[in-house]
Motif scaffolding. Structure first.
Motif, PDB file in Angstrom:
ATOM      1  N   SER A  10       0.820  -1.214   0.000  1.00 53.33           N
ATOM      2  CA  SER A  10       0.000   0.000   0.000  1.00 53.33           C
ATOM      3  C   SER A  10       0.854   1.264   0.000  1.00 53.33           C
ATOM      4  O   SER A  10       0.565   2.218  -0.717  1.00 53.33           O
ATOM      5  CB  SER A  10      -0.917   0.036   1.241  1.00 53.33           C
ATOM      6  N   VAL A  11       1.883   1.291   0.814  1.00 50.23           N
ATOM      7  CA  VAL A  11       2.591   2.566   0.993  1.00 50.23           C
ATOM      8  C   VAL A  11       3.721   2.800  -0.003  1.00 50.23           C
ATOM      9  O   VAL A  11       4.031   3.951  -0.328  1.00 50.23           O
ATOM     10  CB  VAL A  11       3.131   2.756   2.439  1.00 50.23           C
ATOM     11  N   ILE A  12       4.346   1.733  -0.495  1.00 44.18           N
ATOM     12  CA  ILE A  12       5.511   1.982  -1.361  1.00 44.18           C
ATOM     13  C   ILE A  12       5.137   2.733  -2.639  1.00 44.18           C
ATOM     14  O   ILE A  12       5.832   3.681  -3.021  1.00 44.18           O
ATOM     15  CB  ILE A  12       6.303   0.678  -1.600  1.00 44.18           C
ATOM     16  N   PRO A  13       4.028   2.388  -3.313  1.00 44.10           N
ATOM     17  CA  PRO A  13       3.666   3.213  -4.477  1.00 44.10           C
ATOM     18  C   PRO A  13       3.449   4.678  -4.105  1.00 44.10           C
ATOM     19  O   PRO A  13       3.815   5.572  -4.875  1.00 44.10           O
ATOM     20  CB  PRO A  13       2.358   2.559  -4.966  1.00 44.10           C
ATOM     21  N   LEU A  14       2.907   4.912  -2.920  1.00 39.80           N
ATOM     22  CA  LEU A  14       2.695   6.293  -2.480  1.00 39.80           C
ATOM     23  C   LEU A  14       4.020   6.984  -2.165  1.00 39.80           C
ATOM     24  O   LEU A  14       4.218   8.159  -2.482  1.00 39.80           O
ATOM     25  CB  LEU A  14       1.774   6.322  -1.252  1.00 39.80           C
ATOM     26  N   LEU A  15       4.927   6.260  -1.542  1.00 39.31           N
ATOM     27  CA  LEU A  15       6.236   6.844  -1.224  1.00 39.31           C
ATOM     28  C   LEU A  15       7.023   7.144  -2.503  1.00 39.31           C
ATOM     29  O   LEU A  15       7.702   8.169  -2.604  1.00 39.31           O
ATOM     30  CB  LEU A  15       7.028   5.892  -0.311  1.00 39.31           C
ATOM     31  N   LEU A  16       6.909   6.250  -3.482  1.00 40.86           N
ATOM     32  CA  LEU A  16       7.610   6.487  -4.754  1.00 40.86           C
ATOM     33  C   LEU A  16       7.118   7.778  -5.415  1.00 40.86           C
ATOM     34  O   LEU A  16       7.905   8.516  -6.013  1.00 40.86           O
ATOM     35  CB  LEU A  16       7.396   5.296  -5.703  1.00 40.86           C
ATOM     36  N   GLU A  17       5.827   8.039  -5.281  1.00 43.50           N
ATOM     37  CA  GLU A  17       5.285   9.282  -5.857  1.00 43.50           C
ATOM     38  C   GLU A  17       5.804  10.535  -5.138  1.00 43.50           C
ATOM     39  O   GLU A  17       5.666  11.643  -5.652  1.00 43.50           O
ATOM     40  CB  GLU A  17       3.751   9.286  -5.742  1.00 43.50           C
ATOM     41  N   SER A  18       6.335  10.343  -3.933  1.00 38.67           N
ATOM     42  CA  SER A  18       6.795  11.485  -3.140  1.00 38.67           C
ATOM     43  C   SER A  18       8.290  11.740  -3.250  1.00 38.67           C
ATOM     44  O   SER A  18       8.803  12.660  -2.613  1.00 38.67           O
ATOM     45  CB  SER A  18       6.436  11.267  -1.665  1.00 38.67           C
ATOM     46  N   VAL A  19       8.985  10.917  -4.052  1.00 34.45           N
ATOM     47  CA  VAL A  19      10.448  11.091  -4.114  1.00 34.45           C
ATOM     48  C   VAL A  19      10.788  12.509  -4.543  1.00 34.45           C
ATOM     49  O   VAL A  19      11.674  13.153  -3.967  1.00 34.45           O
ATOM     50  CB  VAL A  19      11.082  10.038  -5.047  1.00 34.45           C
ATOM     51  N   GLU A  20      10.078  12.998  -5.552  1.00 36.12           N
ATOM     52  CA  GLU A  20      10.238  14.398  -5.909  1.00 36.12           C
ATOM     53  C   GLU A  20       9.351  15.220  -4.976  1.00 36.12           C
ATOM     54  O   GLU A  20       8.144  14.986  -4.912  1.00 36.12           O
ATOM     55  CB  GLU A  20       9.808  14.650  -7.357  1.00 36.12           C
TER      56      GLU A  20
ATOM     57  N   LYS B  24       9.778 -12.066  -8.286  1.00 32.92           N
ATOM     58  CA  LYS B  24       9.180 -10.929  -8.989  1.00 32.92           C
ATOM     59  C   LYS B  24       9.437  -9.663  -8.192  1.00 32.92           C
ATOM     60  O   LYS B  24       9.636  -9.720  -6.981  1.00 32.92           O
ATOM     61  CB  LYS B  24       7.661 -11.132  -9.081  1.00 32.92           C
ATOM     62  N   PRO B  25       9.421  -8.524  -8.883  1.00 28.94           N
ATOM     63  CA  PRO B  25       9.463  -7.255  -8.131  1.00 28.94           C
ATOM     64  C   PRO B  25       8.347  -7.247  -7.101  1.00 28.94           C
ATOM     65  O   PRO B  25       7.264  -7.818  -7.316  1.00 28.94           O
ATOM     66  CB  PRO B  25       9.221  -6.209  -9.214  1.00 28.94           C
ATOM     67  N   PHE B  26       8.616  -6.604  -5.977  1.00 29.10           N
ATOM     68  CA  PHE B  26       7.700  -6.643  -4.839  1.00 29.10           C
ATOM     69  C   PHE B  26       6.281  -6.229  -5.213  1.00 29.10           C
ATOM     70  O   PHE B  26       5.305  -6.846  -4.769  1.00 29.10           O
ATOM     71  CB  PHE B  26       8.239  -5.742  -3.725  1.00 29.10           C
ATOM     72  N   LEU B  27       6.159  -5.190  -6.028  1.00 22.37           N
ATOM     73  CA  LEU B  27       4.811  -4.686  -6.299  1.00 22.37           C
ATOM     74  C   LEU B  27       4.013  -5.573  -7.246  1.00 22.37           C
ATOM     75  O   LEU B  27       2.816  -5.375  -7.429  1.00 22.37           O
ATOM     76  CB  LEU B  27       4.877  -3.240  -6.809  1.00 22.37           C
ATOM     77  N   GLU B  28       4.673  -6.574  -7.829  1.00 22.12           N
ATOM     78  CA  GLU B  28       3.945  -7.530  -8.674  1.00 22.12           C
ATOM     79  C   GLU B  28       3.556  -8.792  -7.922  1.00 22.12           C
ATOM     80  O   GLU B  28       2.863  -9.663  -8.453  1.00 22.12           O
ATOM     81  CB  GLU B  28       4.810  -7.915  -9.887  1.00 22.12           C
ATOM     82  N   LEU B  29       4.019  -8.917  -6.707  1.00 22.10           N
ATOM     83  CA  LEU B  29       3.714 -10.127  -5.930  1.00 22.10           C
ATOM     84  C   LEU B  29       2.282 -10.069  -5.413  1.00 22.10           C
ATOM     85  O   LEU B  29       1.752  -8.994  -5.112  1.00 22.10           O
ATOM     86  CB  LEU B  29       4.665 -10.226  -4.738  1.00 22.10           C
ATOM     87  N   THR B  30       1.693 -11.230  -5.256  1.00 20.75           N
ATOM     88  CA  THR B  30       0.388 -11.311  -4.614  1.00 20.75           C
ATOM     89  C   THR B  30       0.560 -11.920  -3.229  1.00 20.75           C
ATOM     90  O   THR B  30       1.585 -12.530  -2.930  1.00 20.75           O
ATOM     91  CB  THR B  30      -0.572 -12.218  -5.409  1.00 20.75           C
TER      92      THR B  30
END
Lengths: 250, 250, 250, 250
Positions: A128-138, B101-107
């Motif tokens: 849940s959080v890593i995609p959100l954190l990636l969006e915040s790198v900039e 797999k990359p973490f975000l592709e894992l289920t």
């Protein structure tokens, strides 16, 4: 320091110890979201932070439950629209459960509790959080961070801690994997080995530290270390730190 | 050396690699029981051992399933009545599954597979075999042993191995806990870090070791190390060994 | 098994414990050279081996002294001409010296003793034996091996063991470096963490293990493990093993 | 924050990188003493700190030389009389010396350089500063601290780094011993594993990090971490942290 109006922090797992203190510390810089399974766990600290002129919201959710966690993030979007995530703390500690037993007295439910809270929970939370954190790198004032609360059992098995140690060590290596995968993308994943009992009123579960209060870790000191981890420059990330009372044998 | 008529060995997780070789090696000293989810996995090696004048029986069971495992031990009691357990090898490796797999592709199913095979499986197997091994402390030709097959991922997380590493590291620390609890009672629990691909016909999953066969580990060499661990004197138990091809970078 | 007439083994550091037992064990397969600072340390075991119909020679030399070590290898060339080196054991343990003191009571001489015996000694010994082991890669009955005797202090510092631990941990990482450099060239470098007191008549230095003899490690069991390390197939080298009494807490 | 008039800090090993930055950072709170073998190494930073209205003194001394170090502390007593020691940083890195060579090309002088700078040096420095730090437990604004600069080689040997790794790993375990002995007395001993090249003009020795400046560690970021370690509450000391660029593989 003004509280950010663009970024927020989230703390999963709030009780009287580390989670509460981390929420208070991070609320100096960000609005904070507190997740716990029961409102009892967060309502006082949410009130305390808001009363101090800073911002906190509490959400009731079992962070180890994939669907509940998704719903929580939908709620967050509505409650603090437009804010991006700068820091996430995974502090769910299913340790206090009565699974400190000789191995042959454990049930597979004891094991499930440890794996669910320690590994499945971090897995779901990370997704849940890593995609959100990636969006915040900039743009984030500090490198976006995921900080995970570990324990002595994260690096060491022992007689009465077998299922707890299995869960904590799996969690630690999962955090390490995330650090290796997402560090180069600008997200700081750090793991803290809390080696001692926390100084909270009901801290009775860790017999080594019975006795003088000197032997307990101040949760505020843990929160300060988490804040430090979050603010580390991207040229010098720590992946793991240990924290223990000066008096602790190790 | 004559095959024992009082003690047997069991290998959980038999395929073309370590499990098969370990069964063959231990069959020189004990009747061996081979557990696998499918008869396809063990029938050839069972036949091979029995043809060689030694004794093997295969049992179809998912060792990660508590009930199935209990049923398997009931079957063993009937098939080889009166024999006591001298050595148990936990070799279930759910690694080859497509969870690299990359973490975000894992289920979360990918995670379940790893935890079930690595941690729940060893937990169930341990609860079944440790009481039997404890009964063998007096009389067993060598200290009764539980040997667990680990991997590089048991001590190190990485980008594509996050869920595998979570499972293997949890398994390793569970084994370490068992060693600390049952060593003083005379049961030898050892963990082997297999750091490299196994030299079996279909070993294609470990890209580092593509190329020359020199870079693969002989499963017979692993079996020899397991036999050595089993025969260590009780004054000098190894809890952990690493095994890798001479040419492997580490 | 006949004793080889082409290859020999060398043990540096012979006293009543590990060195003596290793020499006896390896003499079953190879003529053995025993190095010690004083003939008192090796003469009985040399006699014992030779009386048993096998072959041993003792050489008086301080293996931590570069020149003395070179002279020793010249002597070996003359005493057993034409033989090549199959196995070398570095077993010099300056641990029993009275350097178990609080840090502020230690002198720099205490530190020197530890570094000289543990690090300089292995450095010199490695520079002497590795070229010889490399020459034996072709032809040696087992992969040519350098085996180093470590201790608990090799991986852990503590209050009274600071200078010993500094020396042992430096020695361990030096052995690890040699394993990484020379493994791919066919030489097996292994390190054994001996976690406990050795069962020898005068073993009084390790208070944890006072009391019952059950808590001591049999030096014969250590020697058996060293022999096992030496005979490992080159597809499955162990770089490090731990050895401790079943009853030892760790 | 005003500079203390009661406590000072000392940095042993000052060059263009970590030592210089640490001195600047700690000078915000304390007068700082800079030790280096040559005035060239410290004179510019001493001038820079003093020009900024804070206080620094440079002392020419080889901190690995016992007598020279004692003389340096006599000089300190005269130069800043009455001040007590709050923080000591051991940052001597003899790593850049041309000892990155295959093992068989190394001389025992290469080994001496590593052991002297890494182990003897910390031993001597520790014997000088720990009594002073113990005297500061009462009264020091933060727990009196000894911080040691480690490296990747502190935990890992490798082909070209054998003697450096022997020295660094011995140093690390010595620091760990000091932490275990003096932590309970109130002195915080911490070790930092610097895993990457430092971003200084002449940083050419670490080929992994050639190329983009992004791959280097800012020495200011290291200094910030050292300051954080020094200011940790005594209920939550870190004994070891790692520091690496976000982009670094590990």
């Amino acid at each position: 320091m003004a509280v950010s109006d663009k970024f927020y922090a989230i703390v999963a797992g709030v009780g009287p110890g580390t989670g509460r203190s981390a929420a208070i510390r991070f609320s100096e810089a960000y609005p904070v979201v507190l997740l716990a399974r029961s409102p009892e766990s967060y309502k006082d600290v949410v009130a305390e932070i808001n009363k101090g002129g800073r911002k906190a919201i509490g959400i009731t959710a079992d962070a180890t439950d994939e669907a509940a966690l998704k719903a929580a993030f939908e709620t967050i979007k509505k409650e603090i629209p437009g804010l991006k995530l700068a820091a996430a703390i995974y502090n769910i500690r299913p340790n206090s459960r009565p699974s400190r037993k000789p191995f042959l007295e454990l049930t597979s439910e004891d094991l499930d509790v440890s794996l669910k809270g320690n590994i499945h929970g971090l897995f779901n939370f990370g997704q849940s959080v890593i995609p959100l954190l990636l969006e915040s790198v900039e743009g984030s004032p500090h490198p976006p961070s995921l900080i995970v609360t570990g324990a002595t059992a994260s690096i060491r098995g022992s007689k009465l801690w077998s299922v707890i140690a299995a869960g904590k060590s799996g969690q630690r290596i999962l955090a390490q994997s995330l650090a290796r995968e997402f560090g180069p993308q600008g997200v700081h994943v750090a793991h803290a080995i809390i080696d001692g009992g926390i100084d909270v009123p009901d801290a009775t579960y860790y017999p080594r530290n019975e006795g003088t209060p000197e032997t307990k870790i101040s949760p505020y000191a843990i929160a300060e270390s988490y804040w430090f981890l979050h603010t580390q420059h991207k040229s010098a990330f720590s992946q793991e730190i240990d924290l223990r009372p000066f008096i602790e044998k190790f």
